[in-house]
Design an enzyme around this catalytic site. Structure first.
Site, short mmCIF file in Angstrom:
data_model
loop_
_atom_site.label_atom_id
_atom_site.label_comp_id
_atom_site.label_asym_id
_atom_site.label_seq_id
_atom_site.Cartn_x
_atom_site.Cartn_y
_atom_site.Cartn_z
N CYS A 1 0.78 -1.29 0.10
CA CYS A 1 -0.34 -0.09 0.00
C CYS A 1 0.94 1.24 0.15
CB CYS A 1 -1.05 -0.15 1.34
SG CYS A 1 -2.70 0.92 1.01
N HIS B 1 -3.18 -5.72 2.65
CA HIS B 1 -2.75 -5.83 4.19
C HIS B 1 -3.44 -7.35 4.40
CE1 HIS B 1 -1.79 -1.82 4.26
NE2 HIS B 1 -2.99 -1.37 4.00
N1 GLN Z 1 -2.17 6.83 2.72
C1 GLN Z 1 -2.25 5.86 1.54
C2 GLN Z 1 -3.70 5.96 0.97
O1 GLN Z 1 -4.58 6.25 1.62
C3 GLN Z 1 -1.67 4.45 1.80
C4 GLN Z 1 -2.71 3.64 2.75
C5 GLN Z 1 -2.43 2.36 3.16
O2 GLN Z 1 -0.90 2.19 3.15
N2 GLN Z 1 -2.93 1.45 3.61
O3 GLN Z 1 -3.85 5.51 -0.03
#
Ligand code: GLN
Length: 264
Positions: free
Chosen positions: A95, A207
């Site tokens: 992510c 995740h």
């Molecule tokens: N902040 C980034 C987004 O909102 C990554 C989010 C994350 O790592 N789950 O896309």
């Protein structure tokens, strides 16, 4: 044998539990009597430490933390991380991390964050009023080389399961996708792609953490790291993955994908 796991900015980029990927790699090495060390690649690390690891793990983060990371991940540190991944060091980036391995990330608020430019992808957050991409995700791996490498490690189809939570939408250029979305949004909820693959670096929105839910990816990372480091193909001792198999079967049932399992 020994493997050194490089953990990117653990304090800033573990918002979504991706430290579980580090623990999974560590444990699956220890169960096989492979010595393992975890090196924190963060603001206190020297550029040389980025060179001294055999597999790299990067987790997810909120926009603000990503901006702080990129203030530090510049110069020699950035060059060494790019070089490691370009030379085939394996890694799993979840992510927020792959967003920073790309050309840039335009966050929900604030300035564009320039990335490392390693992956030909860009990420754009459509604004805080747009619903985030949240939920279970399942996707089929599309790289023939990766699927072939996983075959001996796992008797089931190369389907990855996880959980996504991102506001940013990622669009691929020349970089190849990691998978084809079956359930969930994937990179952007539009083009059906999930993640990216660069040499032996896996970039994904999944995740979960990803690796305990998909232990065959953990073993592929370990096997690839050992090959890169010792220049020989190591056949990993099979582990008792019955719990992971049960957990996957339960999720496949919930996602109505059970028919795809050989051992449903
Ligand atoms: N902040 C980034 C987004 O909102 C990554 C989010 C994350 O790592 N789950 O896309």
């Amino acid at each position: 044998m020994e493997l050194r796991i490089g953990w990117l900015y653990p304090t800033l980029m573990s918002t979504y539990g991706d430290r579980g990927n580090v623990i999974c790699l560590q444990q699956r090495c220890q169960w096989r009597n492979i010595d393992v060390a975890v090196v924190r690649l963060d603001q206190n690390a020297t550029p040389e430490q980025f060179d001294q690891v055999d597999v790299i793990v990067g987790g997810g983060a909120q926009d603000r933390q990503q901006e702080i990371v990129m203030r530090d991940l510049q110069g020699e540190k950035a060059a060494k991380l790019r070089s490691q991944l370009d030379h085939g060091i394996p890694g799993v980036f979840t992510c927020g991390s792959p967003q920073l391995l790309g050309k840039y990330y335009e966050p929900g608020i604030g300035q564009r964050i320039d990335g490392l430019g390693l992956l030909d992808l860009v990420t754009k957050h459509p604004g805080l009023n747009t619903p985030r991409c949240i939920g279970n995700v399942a996707f089929e791996l599309v790289s023939p080389e990766l699927v072939a490498a996983l075959e001996p490690l796992w008797p089931e189809p190369p389907i990855v399961v996880g959980f996504e939570n991102h506001g940013g939408r990622t669009y691929l250029g020349e970089t190849q996708p990691l998978g084809k979305v079956m359930i969930g949004y994937g990179n952007n909820g539009e083009d059906g792609w999930e993640g990216a693959l660069h040499r032996h670096a896996i970039a994904t929105y999944s995740h979960g953490p990803l690796l305990p839910k998909n232990p065959f990816l953990a073993d592929w990372l370990i096997q690839t790291a050992l090959l890169q480091k010792y220049n020989r193909q190591v056949t990993l001792q099979k582990l008792d993955d019955s719990l992971a198999i049960q957990a996957r079967a339960a999720l496949f049932k919930r996602l109505e994908l059970s028919s795809l399992l050989k051992t449903a």
